[in-house]
Design a protein around this motif. Structure first.
Motif, PDB file in Angstrom:
ATOM      1  N   ILE A  41       8.342  23.925   6.849  1.00 17.72           N
ATOM      2  CA  ILE A  41       8.525  24.863   7.952  1.00 17.72           C
ATOM      3  C   ILE A  41       7.352  25.843   7.943  1.00 17.72           C
ATOM      4  O   ILE A  41       7.099  26.508   6.938  1.00 17.72           O
ATOM      5  CB  ILE A  41       9.849  25.653   7.832  1.00 17.72           C
ATOM      6  CG1 ILE A  41      11.049  24.717   7.637  1.00 17.72           C
ATOM      7  CG2 ILE A  41      10.025  26.588   9.024  1.00 17.72           C
ATOM      8  CD1 ILE A  41      11.426  23.884   8.829  1.00 17.72           C
ATOM      9  N   ILE A  51      11.933  22.012   2.947  1.00 20.01           N
ATOM     10  CA  ILE A  51      13.315  21.539   2.880  1.00 20.01           C
ATOM     11  C   ILE A  51      13.346  20.018   2.774  1.00 20.01           C
ATOM     12  O   ILE A  51      12.354  19.343   3.069  1.00 20.01           O
ATOM     13  CB  ILE A  51      14.135  22.022   4.096  1.00 20.01           C
ATOM     14  CG1 ILE A  51      13.536  21.516   5.412  1.00 20.01           C
ATOM     15  CG2 ILE A  51      14.243  23.543   4.101  1.00 20.01           C
ATOM     16  CD1 ILE A  51      14.341  21.870   6.661  1.00 20.01           C
ATOM     17  N   TRP A 100      17.382  25.083  11.175  1.00 17.17           N
ATOM     18  CA  TRP A 100      16.858  25.856  10.054  1.00 17.17           C
ATOM     19  C   TRP A 100      17.217  27.309  10.274  1.00 17.17           C
ATOM     20  O   TRP A 100      16.799  27.908  11.269  1.00 17.17           O
ATOM     21  CB  TRP A 100      15.340  25.667   9.952  1.00 17.17           C
ATOM     22  CG  TRP A 100      14.692  26.435   8.858  1.00 17.17           C
ATOM     23  CD1 TRP A 100      14.761  26.172   7.522  1.00 17.17           C
ATOM     24  CD2 TRP A 100      13.868  27.583   8.991  1.00 17.17           C
ATOM     25  NE1 TRP A 100      14.042  27.094   6.821  1.00 17.17           N
ATOM     26  CE2 TRP A 100      13.468  27.980   7.704  1.00 17.17           C
ATOM     27  CE3 TRP A 100      13.422  28.329  10.079  1.00 17.17           C
ATOM     28  CZ2 TRP A 100      12.652  29.079   7.471  1.00 17.17           C
ATOM     29  CZ3 TRP A 100      12.611  29.427   9.852  1.00 17.17           C
ATOM     30  CH2 TRP A 100      12.229  29.788   8.555  1.00 17.17           C
TER      31      TRP A 100
END
Length: 157
Positions: free
Chosen positions: A83, A33, A54
């Motif tokens: 992530i 991201i 998230w």
């Protein structure tokens, strides 16, 4: 090439962090991201940059550099948050994030393009130093990182 070398055919990501590149299997990456602000909670260890929202979860954002005793993650234009997903004790999914200094690159690892660098000691958060496609890099020790996260959770952080 022997049969063991033939078995090495892995999709991986090359993550730029401060001062080096990390090679991680793509299977452990849940998402990449755009950089978001991270504010560390009071009394947090230097490697905990803060938490990022998230998918309705609050995910700890970590500095690989601080975990590896090689500095602190630096924000720059093009930084991304990667992530990671893993299974914790009891099979529960655990997510955490690492800050990169640019856009990660997808690559294919085979025995021909991956070589361990001999005579260089890895840092505490590294499994080994390698050369991939001619570039020096490190394979992070995800078990070490996840252990540090579990210590933080146990301490109530």
């Amino acid at each position: 090439m022997d049969s063991q070398d033939a078995a090495l055919d892995l999709s991986a990501l090359l993550l730029p962090v401060s001062g080096q590149l990390l090679v991680v299997p793509s299977v452990v990456v849940a998402e990449i991201i755009k950089r978001r602000p991270l504010e560390p909670p009071p009394g947090a260890p230097d490697w905990l940059l803060g938490y990022v929202k998230w998918h309705q979860a609050s995910v700890p954002g970590l500095s690989f550099e601080a975990l590896n005793h090689s500095g602190i993650a630096e924000e720059q234009t093009g930084s991304r948050i990667v992530i990671f997903g893993c299974l914790g004790e009891g099979g529960a999914a655990i997510h955490y994030a690492l800050l990169t200094r640019g856009v990660p690159n997808l690559l294919r690892l085979t025995a021909e393009v991956l070589e361990q660098i001999q005579g260089v000691n890895p840092g505490p958060a590294e499994r080994m130093k390698v050369r991939v496609y001619g570039q020096a890099a490190a394979i992070p020790d995800l078990d070490h990182i996840e252990h540090r996260l579990s210590e933080l959770s146990a301490a109530g952080g």
